[in-house]
Design a protein around this motif. Sequence first.
Motif, PDB file in Angstrom:
ATOM      1  N   SER A   1       0.808  -1.222   0.000  1.00 32.95           N
ATOM      2  CA  SER A   1       0.000   0.000   0.000  1.00 32.95           C
ATOM      3  C   SER A   1       0.840   1.270   0.000  1.00 32.95           C
ATOM      4  N   LYS A   2       2.174   1.114   0.002  1.00 29.59           N
ATOM      5  CA  LYS A   2       3.082   2.271  -0.012  1.00 29.59           C
ATOM      6  C   LYS A   2       2.862   3.170   1.214  1.00 29.59           C
ATOM      7  N   THR A   3       2.587   2.553   2.365  1.00 28.92           N
ATOM      8  CA  THR A   3       2.430   3.300   3.603  1.00 28.92           C
ATOM      9  C   THR A   3       3.504   2.855   4.589  1.00 28.92           C
ATOM     10  N   SER A   4       3.571   3.507   5.715  1.00 32.80           N
ATOM     11  CA  SER A   4       4.546   3.138   6.736  1.00 32.80           C
ATOM     12  C   SER A   4       4.083   1.900   7.484  1.00 32.80           C
ATOM     13  N   GLN A   5       5.047   1.211   8.123  1.00 37.65           N
ATOM     14  CA  GLN A   5       4.685   0.059   8.941  1.00 37.65           C
ATOM     15  C   GLN A   5       3.862   0.488  10.144  1.00 37.65           C
ATOM     16  N   GLU A   6       4.133   1.689  10.657  1.00 34.54           N
ATOM     17  CA  GLU A   6       3.352   2.202  11.779  1.00 34.54           C
ATOM     18  C   GLU A   6       1.880   2.310  11.407  1.00 34.54           C
ATOM     19  N   GLU A   7       1.617   2.753  10.189  1.00 35.35           N
ATOM     20  CA  GLU A   7       0.237   2.841   9.715  1.00 35.35           C
ATOM     21  C   GLU A   7      -0.369   1.448   9.562  1.00 35.35           C
ATOM     22  N   ALA A   8       0.437   0.507   9.087  1.00 36.69           N
ATOM     23  CA  ALA A   8      -0.045  -0.864   8.897  1.00 36.69           C
ATOM     24  C   ALA A   8      -0.384  -1.534  10.226  1.00 36.69           C
ATOM     25  N   HIS A   9       0.318  -1.130  11.295  1.00 38.76           N
ATOM     26  CA  HIS A   9       0.066  -1.722  12.614  1.00 38.76           C
ATOM     27  C   HIS A   9      -1.356  -1.473  13.104  1.00 38.76           C
ATOM     28  N   LYS A  10      -2.002  -0.435  12.596  1.00 41.22           N
ATOM     29  CA  LYS A  10      -3.316  -0.054  13.104  1.00 41.22           C
ATOM     30  C   LYS A  10      -4.386  -1.107  12.849  1.00 41.22           C
ATOM     31  N   ASN A  11      -4.197  -1.930  11.856  1.00 33.49           N
ATOM     32  CA  ASN A  11      -5.173  -2.979  11.549  1.00 33.49           C
ATOM     33  C   ASN A  11      -4.798  -4.325  12.158  1.00 33.49           C
ATOM     34  N   ILE A  12      -3.821  -4.317  13.062  1.00 28.80           N
ATOM     35  CA  ILE A  12      -3.354  -5.565  13.665  1.00 28.80           C
ATOM     36  C   ILE A  12      -3.508  -5.469  15.184  1.00 28.80           C
ATOM     37  N   TRP A  13      -4.233  -6.428  15.759  1.00 32.11           N
ATOM     38  CA  TRP A  13      -4.506  -6.457  17.193  1.00 32.11           C
ATOM     39  C   TRP A  13      -4.012  -7.780  17.770  1.00 32.11           C
ATOM     40  N   LEU A  14      -3.546  -7.714  19.023  1.00 38.10           N
ATOM     41  CA  LEU A  14      -3.013  -8.917  19.667  1.00 38.10           C
ATOM     42  C   LEU A  14      -3.708  -9.169  21.009  1.00 38.10           C
ATOM     43  N   VAL A  15      -3.930 -10.448  21.282  1.00 37.88           N
ATOM     44  CA  VAL A  15      -4.458 -10.874  22.581  1.00 37.88           C
ATOM     45  C   VAL A  15      -3.413 -11.774  23.237  1.00 37.88           C
ATOM     46  N   ASP A  16      -3.004 -11.419  24.447  1.00 39.25           N
ATOM     47  CA  ASP A  16      -2.079 -12.282  25.177  1.00 39.25           C
ATOM     48  C   ASP A  16      -2.794 -12.894  26.378  1.00 39.25           C
ATOM     49  N   SER A  17      -2.049 -13.429  27.320  1.00 34.03           N
ATOM     50  CA  SER A  17      -2.659 -14.137  28.447  1.00 34.03           C
ATOM     51  C   SER A  17      -3.506 -13.235  29.346  1.00 34.03           C
ATOM     52  N   LYS A  18      -3.296 -11.915  29.249  1.00 33.76           N
ATOM     53  CA  LYS A  18      -4.041 -10.971  30.088  1.00 33.76           C
ATOM     54  C   LYS A  18      -5.126 -10.238  29.316  1.00 33.76           C
ATOM     55  N   GLY A  19      -5.321 -10.614  28.054  1.00 35.32           N
ATOM     56  CA  GLY A  19      -6.375  -9.996  27.257  1.00 35.32           C
ATOM     57  C   GLY A  19      -5.844  -9.183  26.099  1.00 35.32           C
ATOM     58  N   LEU A  20      -6.697  -8.334  25.579  1.00 38.97           N
ATOM     59  CA  LEU A  20      -6.345  -7.506  24.426  1.00 38.97           C
ATOM     60  C   LEU A  20      -5.238  -6.526  24.817  1.00 38.97           C
ATOM     61  N   ILE A  21      -4.243  -6.397  23.940  1.00 38.69           N
ATOM     62  CA  ILE A  21      -3.152  -5.450  24.191  1.00 38.69           C
ATOM     63  C   ILE A  21      -3.614  -4.061  23.772  1.00 38.69           C
ATOM     64  N   VAL A  22      -3.741  -3.180  24.750  1.00 43.73           N
ATOM     65  CA  VAL A  22      -4.240  -1.831  24.506  1.00 43.73           C
ATOM     66  C   VAL A  22      -3.274  -0.823  25.127  1.00 43.73           C
ATOM     67  N   SER A  23      -3.486   0.439  24.800  1.00 45.50           N
ATOM     68  CA  SER A  23      -2.540   1.483  25.204  1.00 45.50           C
ATOM     69  C   SER A  23      -2.409   1.628  26.717  1.00 45.50           C
ATOM     70  N   SER A  24      -3.474   1.350  27.457  1.00 43.15           N
ATOM     71  CA  SER A  24      -3.409   1.482  28.913  1.00 43.15           C
ATOM     72  C   SER A  24      -2.498   0.453  29.551  1.00 43.15           C
ATOM     73  N   ARG A  25      -2.049  -0.550  28.781  1.00 45.94           N
ATOM     74  CA  ARG A  25      -1.159  -1.593  29.299  1.00 45.94           C
ATOM     75  C   ARG A  25       0.302  -1.361  28.922  1.00 45.94           C
ATOM     76  N   LYS A  26       0.610  -0.259  28.280  1.00 40.02           N
ATOM     77  CA  LYS A  26       1.952  -0.045  27.739  1.00 40.02           C
ATOM     78  C   LYS A  26       3.057  -0.139  28.781  1.00 40.02           C
ATOM     79  N   ASP A  27       2.775   0.293  29.981  1.00 41.77           N
ATOM     80  CA  ASP A  27       3.811   0.300  31.020  1.00 41.77           C
ATOM     81  C   ASP A  27       4.127  -1.091  31.556  1.00 41.77           C
ATOM     82  N   SER A  28       3.257  -2.059  31.288  1.00 48.39           N
ATOM     83  CA  SER A  28       3.433  -3.390  31.884  1.00 48.39           C
ATOM     84  C   SER A  28       3.739  -4.484  30.869  1.00 48.39           C
TER      85      SER A  28
END
Length: 445
Positions: free
Chosen positions: A352-379
């Motif tokens: 798409s000729k965009t940055s990888q940062e832009e591409a990350h927006k359509n990719i979500w991850l779930v780990d053992s503690k749930g959805l990875i969201v911005s409020s979890r960045k420190d942990s």
Amino acid sequence: MAGRSGEEADAAMAGVATGGVEDAYGEDRATEDQPVTPWAVCIASGHSLLRDPRHNKGLSFTEKERDAHYLRGLLPPAILPQELQEKRLLQNVRQLEVPLQRYMFLMDLQERNERLFYKLMIDNVEELLPVVYTPTVGEACQKYGSIFRRSQGLYISLKDKGRVLEVLRNWPEKSIQVIVVTDGERILGLGDLGCQGMGIPVGKLALYTALGGVRPSACLPITIDVGTNNEELLNDEFYIGLRQRRATGQEYTELLDEFMVAVKQNYGQKVLVQFEDFANHNAFALLDKYKATHLVFNDDIQGTAAVVLAGLMAGLKFAGGTLADHTFLFFGAGEAGTGIAELVALEISMQSKTSQEEAHKNIWLVDSKGLIVSSRKDSIQPFKKLYAHEHEPVKDLLSAIKDIKPTALIGSAGVGQSFTKEVIEAMSSITETNHPCAIQPNIEI
């Protein structure tokens, strides 16, 4: 050279100088008319030849070869072609009901007749691959100390610090092309097995030969032993590694640095170093650190990612659109999950000729503690932060599917039965036109 005439000795040494006939692996081998083993630096000895796994042919040696290599009387008189020996061995393997016994049988075969071992593997891949590698190799690693017979690779421990190059030079083969190395901290889904993780590099390289055609002599399995935090192993009288807690920090880094420098010094710039089953906190750091100076590869991060990306691109024929048109949800955010996610993001950015940062927006991850969201960045670990998007916390996979509405669900958590009926129904109900798909790769390929 005792017991041979001067003429025989001269002919033998001439054979060493000129070499023999190249075999299937691109190595020299003896001929029936040449009473010397040209891959060695001395005249062939029948007794030692039968104990050399690479060149031992067992009962396949012909009458002329038995005379040429002083094997007469050291073998039964029958001459059995390799195909008949393979048939006999396959019958023996099938009579063993316990998978670990099958593993030990095949490892014994590899240690005495390498060519027959690979012939058996190549002709019976579907049946024997699960024995030589996953899942049976996991049990073999757990019990490696108890079943240990003969070293099949190099062990480099903290005791060798300052002498790693010397240890590498103790390995008899000099033309190494592929090294598979582990520190045993995250063996399959079994955790820290320390020095006993050697079964993984040995098994992986056996597959590279059987399935990829890499010369066995060009492969080197290595275990870096920095200790283990597995209390059960530390208290096991048969444990074969260092009996100490796992080294970290500067002590660990210095040993790995010395190892990587010594590898290049001993085997050259083009030797491939594959990091295998390192824990997340080291796997990403090592790959990032050495990718500019060495030919390095991490199967858990990059190999699985390549296979899954290929599957996704093939799936576009049915789902339609491009990768950029889809939303991806990963169940699992370890080496495999984040490795796949990063490669998908790279492919989206290239298409798409965009940055990888832009591409990350359509990719979500779930780990053992749930959805990875911005409020979890420190942990969360650094490699997960790229996917910490703005969203309310979500605790489970099913809820994440209902909130995110992904068109592709990729499982890489190693947690069985996670794609339940409810999960599949939730994916199917998102939209019929998008043809959502679910992929559960075998993350230990």
